[in-house]
Write a protein that holds these residues in place. Structure first.
Motif, PDB file in Angstrom:
ATOM      1  N   LYS A 115      63.068  27.083  -2.955  1.00 54.61           N
ATOM      2  CA  LYS A 115      61.718  26.838  -3.464  1.00 54.61           C
ATOM      3  C   LYS A 115      60.918  25.991  -2.475  1.00 54.61           C
ATOM      4  O   LYS A 115      59.733  26.247  -2.242  1.00 54.61           O
ATOM      5  N   ASP A 116      61.581  25.000  -1.881  1.00 54.85           N
ATOM      6  CA  ASP A 116      60.910  24.182  -0.862  1.00 54.85           C
ATOM      7  C   ASP A 116      60.474  25.031   0.326  1.00 54.85           C
ATOM      8  O   ASP A 116      59.393  24.820   0.900  1.00 54.85           O
ATOM      9  N   SER A 117      61.310  25.994   0.693  1.00 49.41           N
ATOM     10  CA  SER A 117      60.966  26.856   1.832  1.00 49.41           C
ATOM     11  C   SER A 117      59.792  27.769   1.493  1.00 49.41           C
ATOM     12  O   SER A 117      58.959  28.063   2.354  1.00 49.41           O
ATOM     13  N   LEU A 118      59.710  28.218   0.241  1.00 47.44           N
ATOM     14  CA  LEU A 118      58.584  29.043  -0.190  1.00 47.44           C
ATOM     15  C   LEU A 118      57.283  28.243  -0.164  1.00 47.44           C
ATOM     16  O   LEU A 118      56.235  28.740   0.259  1.00 47.44           O
ATOM     17  N   TYR A 119      57.379  27.001  -0.609  1.00 49.51           N
ATOM     18  CA  TYR A 119      56.228  26.087  -0.597  1.00 49.51           C
ATOM     19  C   TYR A 119      55.728  25.899   0.837  1.00 49.51           C
ATOM     20  O   TYR A 119      54.530  26.005   1.117  1.00 49.51           O
ATOM     21  N   LEU A 120      56.661  25.667   1.751  1.00 50.64           N
ATOM     22  CA  LEU A 120      56.294  25.450   3.150  1.00 50.64           C
ATOM     23  C   LEU A 120      55.751  26.725   3.777  1.00 50.64           C
ATOM     24  O   LEU A 120      54.774  26.685   4.537  1.00 50.64           O
ATOM     25  N   SER A 121      56.342  27.857   3.456  1.00 54.21           N
ATOM     26  CA  SER A 121      55.891  29.124   4.047  1.00 54.21           C
ATOM     27  C   SER A 121      54.470  29.469   3.609  1.00 54.21           C
ATOM     28  O   SER A 121      53.709  30.082   4.367  1.00 54.21           O
TER      29      SER A 121
END
Length: 334
Positions: A115-121
């Protein structure tokens, strides 16, 4: 170094316990783990090990998150919503197997990490879009305006759709395609005989067009332009732009919907450059993002430079330089 102390402070707390004196090596370095009087693992040993195993990847994510959250502070809620809604959708599809699926396909070991990676992407995508827009030149804008921007065209069409079904053989489908194409030729022949093309076209549309939304109105699509209708109609707009008013297409135009015959009856003046400039920049930026496979790497590299990012650790700095080179090389080979 500040970063080194900050990263390792939690390790020291966990290893030594609160209030307990931290053992030191003979060279003065603090120990993280002790085995006996001779065997110890130092802070530097741990730091060097961390650096060699995905430290750069973690560091870049930390850098980018700090930068992007500052640059796009007004978009953080949207980024959070995107990440949460994506995870929710995946949960509905995969249930208890979600974390296993995430690990197998992405390498992330937890739902929260993904989820953190989706937020950053999401935030990275904004940065890439802005970078692409910044690459658009005034010369490119003017050329696009001259070549691509047209006034709204008053357009009618007759649609003949091949009567194919999924269970037909290839030969049967080809036969139906030929029948539809021949039907358009018959309609065009009728138009060629007419002395009143507009009236004849409208009558032929009412009797033959398989576009139920327009057939009763003589095939009228009204005033249209690129992006007015679905992308299926872009080829019709392109063909209409080459016609004169009250001219029709003498060959059928094939789209995913079927075979079209079009009639252009009028065209408005095109919009002024200043009124469509933002749209042109967006279109050109999208083209650059599609054509340049390295643009994502370049965009984030430039943003880090804009924020004066300096990696103080010599080894990590060298790793970062190699990372950029490798990322650009891999993108070029895609």
């Amino acid at each position: 170094m500040k970063k080194k102390i900050l990263v390792l402070s939690m390790c020291l707390i966990l290893a030594s316990g609160c209030g307990k004196q931290i053992p030191k090596l003979k060279n003065g370095e603090e120990a993280v783990v002790t085995f006996n009087e001779k065997d110890k693992i130092s802070v530097d040993d741990l730091y060097q090990k961390i650096k060699s195993e995905r430290a750069l990847e973690t560091l870049i994510s930390m850098i980018d998150k700090n930068i992007l959250e500052d640059k796009y502070k007004n978009n953080l809620e949207d980024a959070t919503t995107y990440a949460e809604s994506t995870i929710k959708s995946l949960e509905e599809n995969y249930g208890d197997q979600l974390e296993e699926m995430i690990y197998n396909y992405t390498g992330y070991t937890s739902k929260e990490a993904y989820k953190d990676s989706l937020y950053l992407s999401y935030l990275q995508k904004l940065a890439v879009e802005d970078y692409a827009k910044d690459q658009v030149t005034d010369k490119e804008i003017k050329k696009y305006y001259d070549d691509e921007i047209i006034g709204d065209i008053e357009l009618s069409h007759i649609l003949i759709t091949p009567q194919t079904t999924d269970d037909m053989s290839d030969d049967e489908k080809n036969t139906k395609e030929s029948e539809a194409e021949n039907k358009t030729k018959e309609i065009i022949d009728e138009l060629k005989k007419s002395s009143d093309v507009k009236s004849t076209f409208a009558e032929l549309a009412k009797n033959n067009s398989q576009d139920e939304a327009t057939s009763k109105s003589g095939g009228s699509l009204g005033y249209v332009n690129y992006n007015t209708l679905s992308s299926d109609y872009d080829s019709l707009i392109e063909a209409a732009a080459k016609l004169k008013n009250n001219e029709y297409s003498t060959t059928a135009i094939k789209t995913s919907l079927g075979y079209h015959i079009i009639l252009r009856t009028n065209q408005k003046e095109k919009s002024k450059l200043e009124d469509v400039k933002d749209t042109i920049i967006e279109n050109l930026a999208n083209e650059k993002m599609e054509e340049d496979s390295t643009i994502s790497v370049k965009a984030m590299q430039q943003l880090r430079k804009d924020y004066n990012v300096e990696i103080q650790d010599t080894e990590l700095k060298e790793q970062y330089a190699k990372y950029i080179q490798n990322a650009l090389s891999q993108a070029n080979n895609q």
